[in-house]
Motif scaffolding. Structure first.
Motif, PDB file in Angstrom:
ATOM      1  N   SER A   5      45.044  43.513  15.580  1.00  0.00           N
ATOM      2  CA  SER A   5      45.330  42.774  14.342  1.00  0.00           C
ATOM      3  C   SER A   5      44.983  41.308  14.570  1.00  0.00           C
ATOM      4  CB  SER A   5      46.834  42.852  14.025  1.00  0.00           C
ATOM      5  OG  SER A   5      47.329  44.147  14.260  1.00  0.00           O
ATOM      6  N   THR A  32      41.149  43.579   8.732  1.00  0.00           N
ATOM      7  CA  THR A  32      42.343  42.905   8.177  1.00  0.00           C
ATOM      8  C   THR A  32      42.018  41.457   7.845  1.00  0.00           C
ATOM      9  OG1 THR A  32      43.694  44.288   9.615  1.00  0.00           O
ATOM     10  CG2 THR A  32      44.786  42.394   8.618  1.00  0.00           C
ATOM     11  N   ALA A  53      52.734  42.096  14.564  1.00  0.00           N
ATOM     12  CA  ALA A  53      51.282  41.890  14.463  1.00  0.00           C
ATOM     13  C   ALA A  53      50.643  43.073  13.727  1.00  0.00           C
ATOM     14  CB  ALA A  53      50.675  41.724  15.860  1.00  0.00           C
ATOM     15  N   VAL A  54      50.993  44.282  14.139  1.00  0.00           N
ATOM     16  CA  VAL A  54      50.363  45.477  13.558  1.00  0.00           C
ATOM     17  C   VAL A  54      50.774  45.657  12.093  1.00  0.00           C
ATOM     18  CG1 VAL A  54      50.220  48.004  13.735  1.00  0.00           C
ATOM     19  CG2 VAL A  54      50.194  46.606  15.806  1.00  0.00           C
ATOM     20  N   GLN A 113      47.997  35.072  11.062  1.00  0.00           N
ATOM     21  CA  GLN A 113      48.639  35.742   9.926  1.00  0.00           C
ATOM     22  C   GLN A 113      49.607  34.789   9.231  1.00  0.00           C
ATOM     23  OE1 GLN A 113      49.894  39.838  10.214  1.00  0.00           O
ATOM     24  NE2 GLN A 113      48.792  40.170  12.125  1.00  0.00           N
ATOM     25  N   ARG A 152      39.568  46.877  13.802  1.00  0.00           N
ATOM     26  CA  ARG A 152      40.657  46.933  12.809  1.00  0.00           C
ATOM     27  C   ARG A 152      41.062  45.513  12.416  1.00  0.00           C
ATOM     28  NH1 ARG A 152      46.358  46.586  12.801  1.00  0.00           N
ATOM     29  NH2 ARG A 152      47.357  47.880  11.199  1.00  0.00           N
ATOM     30  N   ALA A 153      41.175  44.649  13.441  1.00  0.00           N
ATOM     31  CA  ALA A 153      41.591  43.265  13.179  1.00  0.00           C
ATOM     32  C   ALA A 153      40.591  42.571  12.266  1.00  0.00           C
ATOM     33  CB  ALA A 153      41.713  42.508  14.497  1.00  0.00           C
ATOM     34  N   GLY A 157      51.710  43.367   9.980  1.00  0.00           N
ATOM     35  CA  GLY A 157      51.393  42.241   9.084  1.00  0.00           C
ATOM     36  C   GLY A 157      52.629  41.468   8.663  1.00  0.00           C
ATOM     37  N   VAL A 161      42.378  38.486  18.593  1.00  0.00           N
ATOM     38  CA  VAL A 161      43.018  39.767  18.257  1.00  0.00           C
ATOM     39  C   VAL A 161      44.311  39.900  19.058  1.00  0.00           C
ATOM     40  CG1 VAL A 161      42.723  42.274  18.255  1.00  0.00           C
ATOM     41  CG2 VAL A 161      40.736  40.793  17.891  1.00  0.00           C
TER      42      VAL A 161
END
Ligand SMILES: Cc1cc2nc3c(=O)[nH]c(=O)nc-3n(C[C@H](O)[C@H](O)[C@H](O)COP(=O)(O)O)c2cc1C
Length: 301
Positions: free
Chosen positions: A92, A130, A60-61, A98, A126-127, A63, A88
């Protein structure tokens, strides 16, 4: 006829309920609403086992998107508006979301207005950054974002969220509030749906701008933002370290995942109160910083 695509992934039902409340006022004879869930192969479990839960952190972090499950969505199909419901996972966008962006189906967003609806515990900045990048890479136009956080604040969520993930239970427990997003917050989303219905002639305007930013779609909790800024570097480092040890399910990365759990158990209970104390000093700067990429940010601390 206006066409709306509601793309989403949801486990405990927070995101799905939020979307239902948002979309209900948009129903009209001249509006076609298409619901399109997103999933992966294999599927992520819910409720989670403790190991599976932490084992998806590095992907997840970092990508590293999993395989998208087949979906009946022609990437060439055009909509006037896309509503994207996501959550989230480890600072992320969740891995199923994703997976969608890594697949050809993401082309459905090309040149189309996107409204993002996020559910999370408390840490989403942060998410969201992204996600904004993912939408932009797919040539979508992210004009508005709605963020819903779990009830009861950071400290309560620190206990109620893991309970919800690992047992699937969201009922009140002793002094703790119920888990997940509050029903009242979900019901209140109808104000956005009403606005969207009133502005449907603007959905596919050539230069799309925000449509709901004056209705307070995002509330910023400066203490949570501060705590998140502090945990991002160690989380990114541990995610990279775990990936160096192996892929999902590889026992070689367990020690790194344990280190991550230790960090959560030891670091967060200190960090959350410390951030609450420091938040008033940096509140304005944090809110201004977030407002640059997020129309309608409102400071609630
Ligand atoms: C694997 C996993 C990781 C999560 N990580 C975060 C996180 O970093 N920050 C956060 O605020 N919430 C996090 N959450 C909480 C979810 O975003 C939240 O429970 C959301 O409401 C779930 O929506 P859904 O039940 O509709 O899928 C995480 C949940 C899961 C399952």
């Amino acid at each position: 006829m206006k066409r709306v695509l509601v793309l989403y992934y949801s486990q405990s039902g927070d995101v799905r309920s939020a979307l239902e409340a948002l979309v209900a006022p948009m129903r009209a004879p001249d509006v076609e609403i298409r619901w399109q869930p997103v999933d992966t192969v294999p599927r992520y479990p819910f409720p989670w086992g403790a190991h599976e839960f932490f084992d998806c952190m590095p992907e997840a972090v970092g990508g590293h998107a999993p395989q998208l499950a087949p979906m009946e969505l022609n990437p060439g199909e055009r909509f006037d508006l896309v509503i994207l419901g996501w959550q989230v996972w480890f600072l992320s966008p969740s891995l199923p979301i994703q997976a969608f962006f890594a697949a050809p189906q993401a082309q459905v967003l090309r040149g189309t207005r996107v409204i993002s609806v996020t559910c999370c515990r408390q840490m989403w900045q942060r998410a969201h950054g992204t996600l904004r990048e993912l939408v932009s890479r797919a040539d979508g136009v992210l004009t508005d974002s709605i963020v819903l956080t779990h009830q009861g604040g950071s400290l309560a969520g620190y206990l109620t969220a893991p309970r919800l993930m690992i047992t699937g239970r969201r009922d009140k427990l002793g002094l703790l509030p119920a888990g997940g997003v509050a029903c009242g917050d979900i019901d209140a989303l109808s104000r956005f749906g009403q606005r969207l219905r009133e502005t449907k002639d603007r959905w596919s305007e050539p230069q799309p701008g925000p449509m709901i930013s004056d209705l307070e779609p995002v509330e910023v909790n400066a203490a949570a933002v501060l705590a998140e800024l502090a945990v991002i570097p160690p989380v990114v480092l541990l995610a990279r370290l775990a990936r160096l040890c192996g892929g999902p399910g590889n026992p070689a990365r367990r020690p790194v995942l344990w280190l991550f759990v230790l960090m959560l158990v030891v670091f967060l209970p200190v960090l959350l109160p410390a951030s609450a104390v420091l938040a008033p000093l940096v509140r304005r700067r944090l809110t201004r910083r977030l407002a640059r990429g997020l129309p309608g940010v409102r400071d609630v601390t």
